[in-house]
Design a protein around this motif. Structure first.
Motif, mmCIF file in Angstrom:
data_model
loop_
_atom_site.group_PDB
_atom_site.id
_atom_site.type_symbol
_atom_site.label_atom_id
_atom_site.label_comp_id
_atom_site.label_asym_id
_atom_site.label_seq_id
_atom_site.Cartn_x
_atom_site.Cartn_y
_atom_site.Cartn_z
ATOM 1 N N LEU A 280 0.824 -1.203 0.000
ATOM 2 C CA LEU A 280 0.000 0.000 0.000
ATOM 3 C C LEU A 280 0.862 1.258 0.000
ATOM 4 C CD1 LEU A 280 -2.978 -0.832 2.395
ATOM 5 C CD2 LEU A 280 -2.891 -0.913 -0.095
ATOM 6 N N ILE A 281 1.984 1.217 0.689
ATOM 7 C CA ILE A 281 2.897 2.359 0.688
ATOM 8 C C ILE A 281 3.433 2.588 -0.728
ATOM 9 C CG2 ILE A 281 5.070 3.256 1.584
ATOM 10 C CD1 ILE A 281 2.804 3.161 3.629
ATOM 11 N N VAL A 282 3.811 1.514 -1.396
ATOM 12 C CA VAL A 282 4.320 1.616 -2.770
ATOM 13 C C VAL A 282 3.241 2.180 -3.693
ATOM 14 C CG1 VAL A 282 5.139 0.300 -4.752
ATOM 15 C CG2 VAL A 282 6.022 -0.205 -2.467
ATOM 16 N N ARG A 283 2.005 1.688 -3.538
ATOM 17 C CA ARG A 283 0.917 2.159 -4.405
ATOM 18 C C ARG A 283 0.637 3.634 -4.167
ATOM 19 N NH1 ARG A 283 -5.136 1.628 -4.829
ATOM 20 N NH2 ARG A 283 -5.503 1.645 -7.074
ATOM 21 N N ALA A 284 0.674 4.067 -2.921
ATOM 22 C CA ALA A 284 0.441 5.475 -2.620
ATOM 23 C C ALA A 284 1.466 6.357 -3.327
ATOM 24 C CB ALA A 284 0.488 5.705 -1.108
ATOM 25 N N ARG A 285 2.712 5.936 -3.304
ATOM 26 C CA ARG A 285 3.754 6.729 -3.958
ATOM 27 C C ARG A 285 3.575 6.729 -5.467
ATOM 28 N NH1 ARG A 285 8.330 4.349 0.143
ATOM 29 N NH2 ARG A 285 8.144 5.988 1.729
ATOM 30 N N ARG A 286 3.151 5.602 -6.031
ATOM 31 C CA ARG A 286 2.916 5.554 -7.472
ATOM 32 C C ARG A 286 1.752 6.458 -7.881
ATOM 33 N NH1 ARG A 286 3.615 -1.012 -8.415
ATOM 34 N NH2 ARG A 286 5.915 -1.013 -8.442
ATOM 35 N N LEU A 287 0.808 6.652 -6.983
ATOM 36 C CA LEU A 287 -0.321 7.534 -7.261
ATOM 37 C C LEU A 287 0.025 9.004 -7.034
ATOM 38 C CD1 LEU A 287 -3.220 5.466 -5.653
ATOM 39 C CD2 LEU A 287 -2.937 5.978 -8.085
ATOM 40 N N GLY A 288 1.245 9.257 -6.584
ATOM 41 C CA GLY A 288 1.676 10.634 -6.378
ATOM 42 C C GLY A 288 1.328 11.214 -5.032
ATOM 43 N N ALA A 289 0.872 10.388 -4.105
ATOM 44 C CA ALA A 289 0.523 10.890 -2.776
ATOM 45 C C ALA A 289 1.783 11.123 -1.954
ATOM 46 C CB ALA A 289 -0.390 9.896 -2.059
ATOM 47 N N ARG A 290 1.794 12.212 -1.228
ATOM 48 C CA ARG A 290 2.888 12.497 -0.306
ATOM 49 C C ARG A 290 2.591 11.821 1.020
ATOM 50 N NH1 ARG A 290 3.478 18.025 2.946
ATOM 51 N NH2 ARG A 290 5.506 17.689 3.981
ATOM 52 N N LEU A 291 3.550 11.108 1.557
ATOM 53 C CA LEU A 291 3.349 10.366 2.794
ATOM 54 C C LEU A 291 4.128 11.007 3.937
ATOM 55 C CD1 LEU A 291 3.671 6.695 1.472
ATOM 56 C CD2 LEU A 291 1.605 8.069 1.747
ATOM 57 N N LEU A 292 3.439 11.226 5.043
ATOM 58 C CA LEU A 292 4.077 11.679 6.276
ATOM 59 C C LEU A 292 4.053 10.523 7.256
ATOM 60 C CD1 LEU A 292 2.472 15.229 6.738
ATOM 61 C CD2 LEU A 292 4.634 14.638 5.622
ATOM 62 N N ASP A 293 5.196 9.913 7.476
ATOM 63 C CA ASP A 293 5.287 8.724 8.318
ATOM 64 C C ASP A 293 5.499 9.145 9.771
ATOM 65 O OD1 ASP A 293 5.696 6.291 9.487
ATOM 66 O OD2 ASP A 293 7.476 5.763 8.330
ATOM 67 N N ARG A 294 4.441 8.987 10.572
ATOM 68 C CA ARG A 294 4.469 9.327 11.992
ATOM 69 C C ARG A 294 5.069 10.721 12.218
ATOM 70 N NH1 ARG A 294 7.151 3.646 13.266
ATOM 71 N NH2 ARG A 294 7.797 4.104 11.135
ATOM 72 N N PRO A 295 4.445 11.760 11.641
ATOM 73 C CA PRO A 295 4.991 13.117 11.746
ATOM 74 C C PRO A 295 4.918 13.658 13.166
ATOM 75 C CG PRO A 295 2.779 13.187 10.845
ATOM 76 C CD PRO A 295 3.154 11.730 10.929
ATOM 77 N N ASP A 296 5.845 14.546 13.494
ATOM 78 C CA ASP A 296 5.757 15.216 14.785
ATOM 79 C C ASP A 296 4.691 16.315 14.689
ATOM 80 O OD1 ASP A 296 6.930 17.373 13.437
ATOM 81 O OD2 ASP A 296 8.932 16.945 14.215
#
Length: 218
Positions: free
Chosen positions: A32-48
């Motif tokens: 799902l992380i890979v698919r999100a990036r392929r769709l152009g979504a920016r991911l914030l992994d456990r942001p402060d």
């Protein structure tokens, strides 16, 4: 997965939008992380707090997918920057521990429920009282994932269950429910992550080891 299906549908329709997804807990699905990036979504992994607040300020609309999770509840309790907030209830909200409270409705500008039963909860009533829109729609599913699947011949009746194998999601007497089906021709296939060994042991104690298979996330 439903959120990524929505993003893909937006792209297929030619709609221009930027999506930022804040992941408050440890990611559990690499595909799902890979698919999100392929769709152009920016991911914030456990942001402060600072990074999350910056993303909230930059957004035209903040969608909160709600269910009873400690990290999400801690995030909702603290002060937020000014934002337009769409609360999407990923739960029905009528039974503990997943309860749709009035405070959630006071927090949101609009409510999108995934079950019509949610429309009668204190959350929905609070949003309506403030003049916000309230609607329901089932979660989106990417049916293309089933392309190529065909029925396979098998003996007897096979019953499948897909979901988290944990007391928070699975009824505590799930194994007993299966055992109540006392026909030897009925076989249960259980898929999903969680406390697999505990469920296998319970099935074995009920004499179901030969009629059940706990597959995990395979």
């Amino acid at each position: 997965r439903a959120l990524l299906t929505q993003i893909a549908a937006w792209r297929a329709a030619g709609l221009e939008a930027e999506h930022t997804i804040a992941i408050l807990d440890a990611p559990v699905s690499a595909p799902l992380i890979v698919r999100a990036r392929r769709l152009g979504a920016r991911l914030l992994d456990r942001p402060d707090v600072a990074a999350l607040d910056e993303a909230i300020r930059a957004a035209d609309l903040v969608r909160v997918d709600y269910w009873n999770h400690p990290a999400l509840l801690d995030t909702l309790r603290r002060p937020w920057p000014a934002a337009r907030i769409l609360l999407r209830m990923a739960i029905r909200g009528t039974t503990r521990p997943h309860v749709a409270t009035r405070e959630l409705g006071d927090f949101a500008d609009a409510l999108l429920a995934s079950s019509p039963r949610t429309l009668a909860t204190p959350t929905a009533e609070a949003v309506r009282r403030r003049g916000g829109p309230v609607a329901w729609a089932p979660a989106l599913a990417d049916m293309s994932r089933l392309a190529g699947y065909e029925a396979r011949p098998h003996d007897g009746v096979r019953i499948g269950h897909v979901g988290l194998i944990d007391p928070a999601k699975l009824h505590p007497r799930f194994a007993e429910l299966c055992a109540a089906v006392d026909r030897s021709s009925v076989h249960f296939d259980i898929y999903g992550p969680g406390r697999l060994d505990a469920l296998r042991e319970r099935f074995a104690a009920l004499g179901l080891a030969g009629r059940t298979a706990v597959h995990g996330s395979t």
